[in-house]
Scaffold this motif. Structure first.
Motif, PDB file in Angstrom:
ATOM      1  N   ALA A 236       0.806  -1.230   0.000  1.00  0.00           N
ATOM      2  CA  ALA A 236       0.000   0.000   0.000  1.00  0.00           C
ATOM      3  C   ALA A 236       0.834   1.273   0.000  1.00  0.00           C
ATOM      4  O   ALA A 236       2.035   1.225  -0.247  1.00  0.00           O
ATOM      5  CB  ALA A 236      -1.004   0.011   1.147  1.00  0.00           C
ATOM      6  N   THR A 237       0.185   2.386   0.318  1.00  0.00           N
ATOM      7  CA  THR A 237       0.795   3.679  -0.017  1.00  0.00           C
ATOM      8  C   THR A 237       2.068   3.971   0.774  1.00  0.00           C
ATOM      9  O   THR A 237       2.905   4.727   0.324  1.00  0.00           O
ATOM     10  CB  THR A 237      -0.193   4.843   0.220  1.00  0.00           C
ATOM     11  OG1 THR A 237      -0.528   4.866   1.613  1.00  0.00           O
ATOM     12  CG2 THR A 237      -1.472   4.656  -0.579  1.00  0.00           C
ATOM     13  N   ASP A 238       2.223   3.389   1.970  1.00  0.00           N
ATOM     14  CA  ASP A 238       3.443   3.702   2.731  1.00  0.00           C
ATOM     15  C   ASP A 238       4.545   2.673   2.502  1.00  0.00           C
ATOM     16  O   ASP A 238       5.673   2.873   2.912  1.00  0.00           O
ATOM     17  CB  ASP A 238       3.141   3.824   4.235  1.00  0.00           C
ATOM     18  CG  ASP A 238       2.742   2.491   4.851  1.00  0.00           C
ATOM     19  OD1 ASP A 238       2.275   1.603   4.110  1.00  0.00           O
ATOM     20  OD2 ASP A 238       2.887   2.343   6.081  1.00  0.00           O
ATOM     21  N   GLN A 239       4.217   1.564   1.837  1.00  0.00           N
ATOM     22  CA  GLN A 239       5.215   0.534   1.514  1.00  0.00           C
ATOM     23  C   GLN A 239       6.053   0.152   2.732  1.00  0.00           C
ATOM     24  O   GLN A 239       7.257  -0.075   2.635  1.00  0.00           O
ATOM     25  CB  GLN A 239       6.101   0.993   0.351  1.00  0.00           C
ATOM     26  CG  GLN A 239       5.366   0.984  -0.985  1.00  0.00           C
ATOM     27  CD  GLN A 239       5.144  -0.431  -1.520  1.00  0.00           C
ATOM     28  OE1 GLN A 239       6.080  -1.176  -1.765  1.00  0.00           O
ATOM     29  NE2 GLN A 239       3.880  -0.821  -1.660  1.00  0.00           N
ATOM     30  N   GLY A 240       5.404   0.073   3.877  1.00  0.00           N
ATOM     31  CA  GLY A 240       6.072  -0.446   5.067  1.00  0.00           C
ATOM     32  C   GLY A 240       7.245   0.369   5.559  1.00  0.00           C
ATOM     33  O   GLY A 240       8.216  -0.181   6.082  1.00  0.00           O
ATOM     34  N   LYS A 241       7.170   1.680   5.426  1.00  0.00           N
ATOM     35  CA  LYS A 241       8.315   2.510   5.833  1.00  0.00           C
ATOM     36  C   LYS A 241       8.643   2.347   7.314  1.00  0.00           C
ATOM     37  O   LYS A 241       9.784   2.462   7.720  1.00  0.00           O
ATOM     38  CB  LYS A 241       8.036   3.985   5.540  1.00  0.00           C
ATOM     39  CG  LYS A 241       8.112   4.297   4.058  1.00  0.00           C
ATOM     40  CD  LYS A 241       8.023   5.789   3.811  1.00  0.00           C
ATOM     41  CE  LYS A 241       8.260   6.108   2.348  1.00  0.00           C
ATOM     42  NZ  LYS A 241       7.296   5.446   1.454  1.00  0.00           N
ATOM     43  N   LEU A 242       7.616   2.092   8.137  1.00  0.00           N
ATOM     44  CA  LEU A 242       7.863   2.034   9.575  1.00  0.00           C
ATOM     45  C   LEU A 242       8.154   0.625  10.072  1.00  0.00           C
ATOM     46  O   LEU A 242       9.181   0.369  10.679  1.00  0.00           O
ATOM     47  CB  LEU A 242       6.648   2.610  10.331  1.00  0.00           C
ATOM     48  CG  LEU A 242       6.289   4.055   9.975  1.00  0.00           C
ATOM     49  CD1 LEU A 242       5.079   4.500  10.756  1.00  0.00           C
ATOM     50  CD2 LEU A 242       7.467   4.971  10.241  1.00  0.00           C
ATOM     51  N   GLY A 243       7.247  -0.311   9.804  1.00  0.00           N
ATOM     52  CA  GLY A 243       7.322  -1.605  10.460  1.00  0.00           C
ATOM     53  C   GLY A 243       7.996  -2.714   9.664  1.00  0.00           C
ATOM     54  O   GLY A 243       8.048  -3.856  10.131  1.00  0.00           O
ATOM     55  N   ASN A 244       8.509  -2.410   8.474  1.00  0.00           N
ATOM     56  CA  ASN A 244       9.071  -3.479   7.643  1.00  0.00           C
ATOM     57  C   ASN A 244      10.163  -4.259   8.343  1.00  0.00           C
ATOM     58  O   ASN A 244      10.225  -5.488   8.243  1.00  0.00           O
ATOM     59  CB  ASN A 244       9.636  -2.895   6.345  1.00  0.00           C
ATOM     60  CG  ASN A 244       8.743  -3.234   5.162  1.00  0.00           C
ATOM     61  OD1 ASN A 244       7.656  -3.787   5.338  1.00  0.00           O
ATOM     62  ND2 ASN A 244       9.203  -2.914   3.978  1.00  0.00           N
ATOM     63  N   VAL A 245      11.048  -3.545   9.036  1.00  0.00           N
ATOM     64  CA  VAL A 245      12.170  -4.239   9.672  1.00  0.00           C
ATOM     65  C   VAL A 245      11.661  -5.107  10.822  1.00  0.00           C
ATOM     66  O   VAL A 245      12.145  -6.228  11.033  1.00  0.00           O
ATOM     67  CB  VAL A 245      13.251  -3.242  10.114  1.00  0.00           C
ATOM     68  CG1 VAL A 245      14.391  -3.963  10.826  1.00  0.00           C
ATOM     69  CG2 VAL A 245      13.789  -2.487   8.903  1.00  0.00           C
ATOM     70  N   ASN A 246      10.636  -4.621  11.551  1.00  0.00           N
ATOM     71  CA  ASN A 246      10.017  -5.455  12.586  1.00  0.00           C
ATOM     72  C   ASN A 246       9.485  -6.739  11.948  1.00  0.00           C
ATOM     73  O   ASN A 246       9.660  -7.835  12.471  1.00  0.00           O
ATOM     74  CB  ASN A 246       8.851  -4.728  13.257  1.00  0.00           C
ATOM     75  CG  ASN A 246       9.280  -3.413  13.896  1.00  0.00           C
ATOM     76  OD1 ASN A 246       9.714  -2.497  13.200  1.00  0.00           O
ATOM     77  ND2 ASN A 246       9.177  -3.334  15.210  1.00  0.00           N
TER      78      ASN A 246
END
Lengths: 200, 916
Positions: free
Chosen positions: B534-544
């Motif tokens: 989606a629009t944020d492409q996992g900028k925050l939680g991807n590494v989690n």
């Protein structure tokens, strides 16, 4: 030969109307004008005649043939590189067909010449915002450190093939196929609105 | 609840009063606010509903990475869905609405989805809606699409303008925080052409939000000084409100400049947005780092926020996200938030630090070490947190910090993968060569002094390689904040719903499920769980998500790696891609030199390729196309007609070998064509299929005038270039398009000759002076040079007249005048088509790329006396088979009904075939 009663009519005669348009704060960022009527001839060197052609041009017009991506000459006659061994000769103030006949006679056997005077429309763009305006269309870098007076480029703007020449420090000339001229003018003037423009 | 605006500070203009509305309710804010900060200042924390469970959501971040606070901005044709409230600059009259809720944001029926959440796990749709298969398209998919999804697009036309532009520079600096400013300053002072761009509304990056000290002043004041110096350098372009969204081959960058997104309506002379292609000799990525969330129950309840976001709201926007804060952190940067809040007078209840050995400066705020937050009280605003040891702490806002992820995106757009670093617990940018390098936090350097130094060094190296002589930068002294971090991805003691990916409602349980079901590759897990979409492409939680998947799959984080980074870094509106090329500018319009003449006579135009051609010329009392076409054909056959044929391709072919060149291009002979004569020529492709046809005339021994069909004009030119350059470079021949130089008109019919005679100077047109296929330069209208060809496409006695284009309209009018006494009629390409079909001439629809010369009845044109393009291949078995399709003429026996294009003709009983 009797002079024809019919005069040349620029394709932009009814379109490029004089006046001040767009943002109206301060002096116009660009001035636009249609150079018309002009004489334009395509010169293509015949096989193995590049050097001889160069000499003949210099002898006939006191003006060297330009190198790759360059232009030489003045308003009376100028030459513009437009491809390998290909040039435009451009002149103003000549009778219809005069430049073509003159160039053809002087370069006989050295180059093939085709009259394009009516086939291309030349627009002059000048002013402090000329570069910013052109940057909306051409990927060619026009920064003074790269481009400059005497440089020319075959490029594309607004999906149309354009031959672009820098004629002075803040002055450029574009030539486009006649059939695209009206459409191109519409695009160009819309892009110029934010700077404010004056059509001369 | 109101009163979240702090009494002083912030980069806002308190004297300004901007009125705006959210979900129909009016609020006010200040110049310098974002929609998010203004809403929080007004006590509005609930800004959206989540994608799947319709959970109440508030602001999580303070910038581009925001996954929750997505709104529909503006109204009517300007409405834009999924716009992040955290990057919308507040302006007077702003109108925004929340999304994905019904009937209202406060009471959303879709929230019942949460009750059934145990069945809404990853892969739920794929597993549940399998049967019956036919239900998918008609029932299941529309139902799911209605239930899920965020904002909706407008159906009205966008009233604003969009532009494109090209940029060039020696050094492109992406990001204007401390690293970016030092890079731009170093390169700018050395005289290099620099573009410094930043997605923010003003330059300064993190220095606008953080309490830093540089060169003895505040970080903000230092930045202002540097920006002022950069602004004074002619070789530096500053581009705030500009996002570099993609990095492409050749160090070309795509960027979007939001020229007028911060005003109610753009000036009529200015675009809303400008789409840039920037060609950079070198580029520095100084995009900073993004804080990571921590995954615990209720980590999405409004009031829970990234610690850096809470700091930004307090420092930059003078807004407190609550009255009593709890800070939950796994690293030192959480303490900065606690200290900054305290300094602003916001009560900080406690710092919860997951590290037992934490030693950061808490400024007297109580710290609980080695503890974690397990759950936040559910609801529309935080009321308390419960720690893993069941301690309850009352609060109304929670700051969380799970460490930092460098914003490596642009350095990975060309395919390189980021590299895991255990010490920093982060993915660092890959080394992709000297053209594009990272500096500062984007490079994993978390100390301010490192950041300043790296920015300066990266720029010095880059422009040094280009021949500039940058001076060794005097690095300003600054205060460093210690940065120590320990990984903390997921508080497993949580009871409530926790989110790894907020925008897609992905929970930490979805990832082990994906691993169990065989999707432990990160690319597969992304698609299966939708984490990182989606629009944020996992900028925050991807590494989690990667860390949780790694644990479930029994692999290291480095082994799992990241998904592929692709443009666009943040969403870009389609309008920006289209730029000014919409409506009739979608493609350039090409007009013939006779356009005005045709328009005066009421022509109906049709687009053929880019050309506008006159199709027919209806009289005022005529309706439809058939009546005028029949009238035009009849007039031409019986009297005289005039037609614009300027769109035909015209090529000047010259040189000593011009005749030989044409002789090889055409399948029929051209070597012996006499000067002053025209000949119909047929060109084959190398494979023997018919390519193009046209009339070519010899104006001088070394000068031919070639015509092509309208459609193939450019292709024929390309073909000639190939043949000359690659096949026969020994030929001395030159050719150039002169299509636009000549206006060309066909004058056809029994009265064509007397009509033309009236405008021709000096010559008497007769079969002796101007026989069939004559092609000569003549003089018309008292001295104008023209070319006259006696050729016919209509089958009538006809001429084509060429005059230089600027004379076209006037000459056509003169011919109309000359032919008036004979009843001259203008005809369009429809009538032309009728006449050529009646005479059996082939045109574009027969030159379809499948027909041979023989198929068209032109087999005898193929010379047996010479070689030419296509000769060998045209003799292949299948090309000369007796049962090939053939073009035939059909004449109806009665005049009843009509045949439509693509109609099939079937032999009736007793019918016999008779070939012409």
């Amino acid at each position: 030969m009797p002079k024809s009663v019919i005069q040349r009519v620029s394709v932009l005669a009814d379109v490029a109307v004089q006046g001040r348009f767009g943002a109206d704060k301060g002096p116009p960022g660009v001035t636009l004008s249609v150079r018309h009527p002009m004489s334009i001839v395509t010169i293509i060197a015949r096989k193995d005649q590049s050097a001889a052609l160069s000499k003949a041009i210099e002898a006939a017009y006191k003006c060297p043939l330009p190198g790759i991506g360059e232009s030489t000459g003045k308003n009376s006659i100028s030459f513009h590189w437009c491809g390998p061994d290909q040039y435009y000769a451009i002149a103003q103030g000549k009778a219809d067909g005069e430049l073509y006949r003159d160039v053809k006679a002087k370069l006989n056997g050295l180059a093939s010449c085709s009259d394009q005077s009516h086939g291309r429309v030349i627009l002059r763009i000048a002013g402090p915002k000329a570069r910013a305006l052109l940057a909306k269309g051409t990927p060619v870098d026009l920064h003074p450190s790269v481009f400059g007076p005497g440089k020319s480029a075959a490029t594309q703007m607004a999906h149309v093939g354009v031959h672009l020449v820098q004629t002075a420090s803040d002055e450029f000339e574009l030539s486009v196929f006649r059939g695209f001229a009206e459409n191109f003018w519409e695009w160009l003037t819309e892009q110029a609105e934010e700077f404010g423009y004056q059509v001369l | 609840m109101a009163g979240f605006r702090l009494g002083k500070g912030g980069l806002i203009d308190r004297s300004s009063n901007l009125t705006f509305s959210f979900d129909g309710k009016a609020y006010s804010g200040h110049q310098g606010d974002t929609l998010a900060s203004a809403l929080i200042a007004n006590g509005v924390h609930l800004m959206g509903r989540s994608f799947k469970y319709h959970r109440p959501r508030g602001v999580l971040a303070a910038g581009a990475a925001e996954p929750n606070a997505l709104v529909e901005l503006r109204e009517g044709g300007r409405r834009e869905a999924n716009t992040r409230a955290t990057v919308i600059e507040l302006y007077d009259g702003l109108v925004a609405k929340s999304q994905n809720r019904w009937p209202s944001l406060n009471f959303d029926i879709g929230a019942v989805n949460s009750l059934a959440s145990s069945i809404f796990v990853a892969g739920f749709y794929y597993k549940t809606f399998m049967w019956p298969k036919s239900f998918w398209e008609k029932i299941y998919e529309p139902m799911i699409r209605r239930a899920a999804g965020l904002g909706s697009a407008t159906h009205e036309a966008d009233p604003d303008k969009y532009e494109k532009s090209y940029g060039h520079c020696d050094l492109l600096v992406i990001g204007s925080g401390p690293a970016g400013l030092m890079a731009a300053l170093t390169a700018g002072r050395a005289g290099a052409r620099v573009i410094l761009l930043d997605e923010g509304s003003r330059l300064g990056g993190s220095l606008l939000s953080e309490n830093e000290e540089i060169a003895g002043k505040s970080g903000y004041d230092w930045a202002e000084g540097v920006i002022a110096e950069l602004g004074s350098l002619a070789n530096v372009s500053l581009m705030p409100r500009t996002t570099a969204f993609g990095a492409y081959d050749g160090n070309v960058f795509g960027a979007l400049e939001r020229v007028n997104d911060h005003v109610l309506e753009p000036s009529p002379y200015e675009p809303r947005q400008r789409y840039w292609k920037i060609m950079a000799k070198r580029a520095v990525l100084a995009a900073g780092a993004e804080e990571r969330p921590i995954i615990f129950g209720g980590n999405d309840v409004p009031g829970v926020m990234l610690a850096s976001a809470m700091r930004t709201f307090a420092n930059r926007y003078a807004v407190a996200s609550g009255k009593a804060a709890v800070v939950f952190t796994s690293n030192d940067s959480g303490y900065r938030t606690a200290r900054d809040l305290k300094a602003k007078g916001v009560h900080v209840e406690v710092i919860i630090d997951s590290r037992k050995d934490a030693a950061a400066d808490a400024a007297g705020i109580p710290v609980l070490k080695g503890r974690t937050v397990a759950d936040v009280s559910p609801g529309k605003i935080v009321t308390s947190v419960e720690l893993s040891d069941h301690t309850n702490i009352a609060c109304d806002t929670v700051a969380m910090s799970g460490g930092w992820s460098p914003v490596v995106n642009l350095l990975c757009h060309k395919g390189a993968k980021p590299v895991w670093n255990d010490r920093l617990q982060a993915f660092l940018p890959p080394n992709t060569g000297a053209d594009f390098i990272a500096a500062g936090a984007a490079n994993g350097s978390m100390l301010l002094s490192e950041t300043l130094r790296e920015g300066a060094e990266a720029a010095a190296k880059a422009v040094g390689e280009l021949g500039f002589k940058p001076k060794a930068a005097a690095l300003p002294k600054c205060r460093d904040e210690a940065f120590n971090a320990q990984p903390l991805w997921w508080v497993k003691e949580s009871h409530g719903k926790a989110f790894v990916d907020y925008q897609n409602d992905v929970t930490p349980k979805d990832l082990p499920l994906a691993a169990r079901e065989g999707y432990s590759s990160i690319e597969l897990a992304k698609r299966y769980t939708t984490a990182g979409m989606a629009t944020d492409q996992g900028k925050l939680g991807n590494v989690n998500a990667i860390a949780i998947l790694a644990e479930a799959a029994g692999k290291s984080i480095a082994e799992i790696g990241t998904t592929t980074f692709r443009p666009f870094y943040t969403p870009v509106a389609f309008a920006a891609f289209a730029g000014p090329f919409t409506g009739h500018h979608f493609m350039p319009v090409r007009k013939t030199p006779l356009h005005d003449w045709a328009e005066e006579l009421g022509a109906v135009f049709v687009e053929t390729g880019l050309w506008m051609r006159s199709s027919w010329f209806p009289l005022p009392d005529e309706e439809g196309w058939l009546d005028p076409v029949i009238r035009e054909v009849k007039a031409t056959r019986e009297r005289v007609g005039i037609c614009d044929v300027s769109t035909l391709g015209k090529i000047d072919v010259q040189g000593p070998d011009a005749a030989e060149f044409l002789n090889r291009l055409y399948c029929n002979g051209f070597a012996q064509l006499e000067v002053g004569k025209a000949r119909y020529g047929l060109m084959l492709r190398e494979d023997g299929i018919v390519f193009d046809d046209g009339t070519t005339s010899r104006l001088a021994p070394d000068h031919f005038f070639m015509t092509t069909t309208t459609a193939n004009a450019a292709r024929v030119m390309t073909h000639m270039e190939f043949c000359h350059q690659a096949l026969w470079p020994e030929l001395d021949v030159q050719y150039v398009s002169v299509t636009e130089q000549w206006a060309q008109m066909a004058v056809a019919g029994p009265k064509a000759r007397p009509t033309l005679q009236k405008i021709v100077d000096d010559v008497t047109l007769s079969d002796e002076t101007f026989p069939y296929l004559a092609a000569k330069e003549i003089s018309i209208l008292g001295g104008m040079t023209a070319r006259l060809f006696r050729i016919s496409f209509s089958g009538e006695h006809a001429y084509e007249l060429s005059v230089p284009a600027d004379y076209g309209n006037l000459v056509a009018r003169a011919i109309m005048q000359a032919g008036e006494e004979f009843g001259i009629t203008p005809y369009g390409i429809e009538a032309l088509s009728v006449m050529r079909v009646e005479k059996g001439h082939v045109a574009g629809s027969e030159l379809s790329g499948t027909t041979t010369a023989a198929d068209l009845g032109l087999g005898r044109m193929m010379s047996t006396k010479k070689d030419y393009i296509g000769r060998m291949m045209a003799s292949r078995e299948g090309m000369v088979a007796k049962d090939r399709d053939a073009v035939v003429g059909i004449r109806p026996l009665d005049n009843l009904g009509c045949l439509f294009a693509d109609a099939w003709l079937l032999a009736g009983p007793g019918a016999t075939e008779k070939r012409a």
